[in-house]
Design a protein around this motif. Structure first.
Motif, PDB file in Angstrom:
ATOM      1  N   GLY A 167      30.432  46.475  36.388  1.00 11.80           N
ATOM      2  CA  GLY A 167      31.173  45.613  35.474  1.00 11.80           C
ATOM      3  C   GLY A 167      32.660  45.876  35.423  1.00 11.80           C
ATOM      4  O   GLY A 167      33.387  45.182  34.722  1.00 11.80           O
ATOM      5  N   GLU A 168      33.140  46.866  36.161  1.00 14.10           N
ATOM      6  CA  GLU A 168      34.575  47.136  36.191  1.00 14.10           C
ATOM      7  C   GLU A 168      35.263  46.203  37.183  1.00 14.10           C
ATOM      8  O   GLU A 168      34.641  45.708  38.123  1.00 14.10           O
ATOM      9  N   ILE A 169      36.545  45.995  36.984  1.00 11.03           N
ATOM     10  CA  ILE A 169      37.329  45.147  37.879  1.00 11.03           C
ATOM     11  C   ILE A 169      38.179  46.028  38.774  1.00 11.03           C
ATOM     12  O   ILE A 169      38.931  46.871  38.302  1.00 11.03           O
ATOM     13  N   GLY A 170      38.011  45.830  40.070  1.00 12.05           N
ATOM     14  CA  GLY A 170      38.802  46.537  41.066  1.00 12.05           C
ATOM     15  C   GLY A 170      39.597  45.542  41.887  1.00 12.05           C
ATOM     16  O   GLY A 170      39.609  44.346  41.598  1.00 12.05           O
ATOM     17  N   THR A 171      40.249  46.043  42.912  1.00 13.75           N
ATOM     18  CA  THR A 171      41.033  45.204  43.809  1.00 13.75           C
ATOM     19  C   THR A 171      40.446  45.305  45.205  1.00 13.75           C
ATOM     20  O   THR A 171      40.108  46.401  45.660  1.00 13.75           O
ATOM     21  N   ALA A 172      40.343  44.162  45.869  1.00 16.73           N
ATOM     22  CA  ALA A 172      39.791  44.133  47.223  1.00 16.73           C
ATOM     23  C   ALA A 172      40.571  43.152  48.089  1.00 16.73           C
ATOM     24  O   ALA A 172      41.156  42.200  47.593  1.00 16.73           O
ATOM     25  N   VAL A 173      40.564  43.427  49.378  1.00 11.69           N
ATOM     26  CA  VAL A 173      41.012  42.455  50.374  1.00 11.69           C
ATOM     27  C   VAL A 173      39.746  41.789  50.873  1.00 11.69           C
ATOM     28  O   VAL A 173      38.814  42.483  51.316  1.00 11.69           O
ATOM     29  N   ILE A 174      39.668  40.469  50.772  1.00 10.23           N
ATOM     30  CA  ILE A 174      38.464  39.773  51.206  1.00 10.23           C
ATOM     31  C   ILE A 174      38.762  38.834  52.361  1.00 10.23           C
ATOM     32  O   ILE A 174      39.889  38.355  52.526  1.00 10.23           O
ATOM     33  N   MET A 179      43.882  50.802  38.324  1.00 11.16           N
ATOM     34  CA  MET A 179      44.258  49.527  37.771  1.00 11.16           C
ATOM     35  C   MET A 179      44.084  48.455  38.834  1.00 11.16           C
ATOM     36  O   MET A 179      44.514  48.603  39.964  1.00 11.16           O
ATOM     37  N   ALA A 180      43.438  47.371  38.481  1.00 13.82           N
ATOM     38  CA  ALA A 180      43.218  46.257  39.401  1.00 13.82           C
ATOM     39  C   ALA A 180      44.446  45.355  39.438  1.00 13.82           C
ATOM     40  O   ALA A 180      45.164  45.213  38.451  1.00 13.82           O
ATOM     41  N   TYR A 181      44.669  44.769  40.584  1.00 13.94           N
ATOM     42  CA  TYR A 181      45.782  43.838  40.744  1.00 13.94           C
ATOM     43  C   TYR A 181      45.413  42.800  41.785  1.00 13.94           C
ATOM     44  O   TYR A 181      44.426  42.931  42.501  1.00 13.94           O
ATOM     45  N   ASP A 182      46.192  41.723  41.839  1.00 11.34           N
ATOM     46  CA  ASP A 182      46.009  40.718  42.878  1.00 11.34           C
ATOM     47  C   ASP A 182      47.370  40.224  43.319  1.00 11.34           C
ATOM     48  O   ASP A 182      48.389  40.553  42.727  1.00 11.34           O
ATOM     49  N   ASN A 183      47.387  39.463  44.397  1.00 11.54           N
ATOM     50  CA  ASN A 183      48.631  38.954  44.955  1.00 11.54           C
ATOM     51  C   ASN A 183      48.309  37.670  45.684  1.00 11.54           C
ATOM     52  O   ASN A 183      47.675  37.690  46.727  1.00 11.54           O
ATOM     53  N   ALA A 184      48.718  36.545  45.132  1.00  9.83           N
ATOM     54  CA  ALA A 184      48.399  35.247  45.720  1.00  9.83           C
ATOM     55  C   ALA A 184      49.224  34.960  46.976  1.00  9.83           C
ATOM     56  O   ALA A 184      48.875  34.098  47.758  1.00  9.83           O
ATOM     57  N   GLY A 185      50.325  35.657  47.181  1.00 11.00           N
ATOM     58  CA  GLY A 185      51.154  35.419  48.355  1.00 11.00           C
ATOM     59  C   GLY A 185      50.402  35.740  49.634  1.00 11.00           C
ATOM     60  O   GLY A 185      49.812  36.802  49.776  1.00 11.00           O
ATOM     61  N   GLY A 186      50.380  34.820  50.586  1.00  4.01           N
ATOM     62  CA  GLY A 186      49.715  35.038  51.854  1.00  4.01           C
ATOM     63  C   GLY A 186      48.213  34.865  51.810  1.00  4.01           C
ATOM     64  O   GLY A 186      47.526  35.114  52.791  1.00  4.01           O
ATOM     65  N   SER A 187      47.686  34.417  50.703  1.00  4.02           N
ATOM     66  CA  SER A 187      46.242  34.235  50.586  1.00  4.02           C
ATOM     67  C   SER A 187      45.853  32.796  50.917  1.00  4.02           C
ATOM     68  O   SER A 187      46.699  31.911  51.002  1.00  4.02           O
ATOM     69  N   ILE A 188      44.565  32.585  51.096  1.00  2.00           N
ATOM     70  CA  ILE A 188      44.027  31.251  51.297  1.00  2.00           C
ATOM     71  C   ILE A 188      43.042  30.983  50.176  1.00  2.00           C
ATOM     72  O   ILE A 188      42.038  31.689  50.038  1.00  2.00           O
ATOM     73  N   SER A 189      43.348  29.983  49.361  1.00  2.00           N
ATOM     74  CA  SER A 189      42.457  29.574  48.281  1.00  2.00           C
ATOM     75  C   SER A 189      42.129  28.100  48.450  1.00  2.00           C
ATOM     76  O   SER A 189      42.927  27.336  48.998  1.00  2.00           O
ATOM     77  N   ILE A 190      40.949  27.719  47.984  1.00  2.00           N
ATOM     78  CA  ILE A 190      40.538  26.322  48.011  1.00  2.00           C
ATOM     79  C   ILE A 190      40.076  25.923  46.621  1.00  2.00           C
ATOM     80  O   ILE A 190      39.779  26.782  45.782  1.00  2.00           O
ATOM     81  N   THR A 191      40.020  24.625  46.383  1.00  2.00           N
ATOM     82  CA  THR A 191      39.544  24.114  45.110  1.00  2.00           C
ATOM     83  C   THR A 191      38.337  23.221  45.375  1.00  2.00           C
ATOM     84  O   THR A 191      38.415  22.287  46.174  1.00  2.00           O
ATOM     85  N   LEU A 195      44.074  39.081  48.826  1.00  2.00           N
ATOM     86  CA  LEU A 195      43.981  40.194  47.893  1.00  2.00           C
ATOM     87  C   LEU A 195      43.562  39.644  46.537  1.00  2.00           C
ATOM     88  O   LEU A 195      44.198  38.732  46.012  1.00  2.00           O
ATOM     89  N   THR A 196      42.491  40.192  45.956  1.00  2.00           N
ATOM     90  CA  THR A 196      41.979  39.648  44.704  1.00  2.00           C
ATOM     91  C   THR A 196      41.387  40.739  43.815  1.00  2.00           C
ATOM     92  O   THR A 196      40.981  41.792  44.295  1.00  2.00           O
ATOM     93  N   LYS A 197      41.335  40.441  42.542  1.00  2.00           N
ATOM     94  CA  LYS A 197      40.544  41.256  41.623  1.00  2.00           C
ATOM     95  C   LYS A 197      39.086  40.887  41.869  1.00  2.00           C
ATOM     96  O   LYS A 197      38.777  39.759  42.260  1.00  2.00           O
ATOM     97  N   ILE A 198      38.186  41.859  41.648  1.00  2.00           N
ATOM     98  CA  ILE A 198      36.762  41.601  41.835  1.00  2.00           C
ATOM     99  C   ILE A 198      35.948  42.497  40.908  1.00  2.00           C
ATOM    100  O   ILE A 198      36.309  43.651  40.686  1.00  2.00           O
ATOM    101  N   VAL A 199      34.887  41.940  40.344  1.00  2.00           N
ATOM    102  CA  VAL A 199      34.002  42.698  39.461  1.00  2.00           C
ATOM    103  C   VAL A 199      32.979  43.433  40.333  1.00  2.00           C
ATOM    104  O   VAL A 199      32.399  42.848  41.252  1.00  2.00           O
ATOM    105  N   THR A 200      32.770  44.710  40.031  1.00  2.00           N
ATOM    106  CA  THR A 200      31.871  45.523  40.853  1.00  2.00           C
ATOM    107  C   THR A 200      30.488  45.684  40.217  1.00  2.00           C
ATOM    108  O   THR A 200      30.340  45.652  38.999  1.00  2.00           O
ATOM    109  N   ASP A 201      29.491  45.883  41.078  1.00  2.00           N
ATOM    110  CA  ASP A 201      28.105  46.041  40.664  1.00  2.00           C
ATOM    111  C   ASP A 201      27.756  47.501  40.379  1.00  2.00           C
ATOM    112  O   ASP A 201      26.743  47.794  39.766  1.00  2.00           O
ATOM    113  N   ALA A 202      28.612  48.402  40.857  1.00  2.00           N
ATOM    114  CA  ALA A 202      28.403  49.846  40.688  1.00  2.00           C
ATOM    115  C   ALA A 202      29.745  50.527  40.941  1.00  2.00           C
ATOM    116  O   ALA A 202      30.717  49.861  41.301  1.00  2.00           O
ATOM    117  N   ALA A 203      29.791  51.825  40.785  1.00  2.00           N
ATOM    118  CA  ALA A 203      31.011  52.563  41.118  1.00  2.00           C
ATOM    119  C   ALA A 203      31.299  52.388  42.609  1.00  2.00           C
ATOM    120  O   ALA A 203      30.399  52.521  43.437  1.00  2.00           O
TER     121      ALA A 203
END
Length: 131
Positions: free
Chosen positions: A115-122, A1-13, A67-75
């Motif tokens: 095409g599946e959604i996983g979780t990654a630290v980027i 199961m994929a998950y994310d956590n905005a706490g402690g992340s850096i996002s821009i607009t 920490l973010t959800k991300i769509v994968t290109d392969a397994a």
């Protein structure tokens, strides 16, 4: 199961350069005008992972570090090093093999296929370049 956590992340607009309404959780880059668009080559340097679904001219929320959800290109497996594929999805990167590509994160969850959604630290603030 994929998950994310905005706490402690850096996002821009930034402004979306095109209709990105079907590009949520894909790697994105900035164009010559400082607008956001999807990565289109395995050698693109990503600025982050798109968190929302903006259309052209709207505000695009981009996770640069965290920490973010991300769509994968392969397994993919846990602990795989990732960066953008030509379709802007997460693609496995192998140091010493995938030259001229950017290591931009690490998978935390496995995915079974494209095409599946996983979780990654980027970390797209300073991705490692594979020479």
């Amino acid at each position: 199961m994929a998950y994310d956590n905005a706490g402690g992340s850096i996002s821009i607009t930034l402004e979306a350069a095109a209709d990105l309404s079907s590009s949520q959780y894909l790697f994105v880059k900035t164009d010559a005008n400082g607008k956001v668009n999807v990565c289109t080559a395995i050698t693109d340097r990503p600025i982050g992972v798109l968190q929302n679904k903006p259309t052209s001219g709207q505000a695009a929320t981009v996770m640069v570090v965290g920490l973010t959800k991300i769509v994968t290109d392969a397994a993919l497996d846990e602990h795989n090093i990732i960066g953008p594929a030509a379709d802007s999805k997460a693609n496995k990167k192998i140091p010493g093999t995938d030259s001229n590509e950017y290591m931009s994160g690490t998978m935390l969850t496995a995915t079974g296929g494209a095409g599946e959604i996983g979780t990654a630290v980027i970390n797209c603030a300073s991705p490692s370049y594979l020479a």
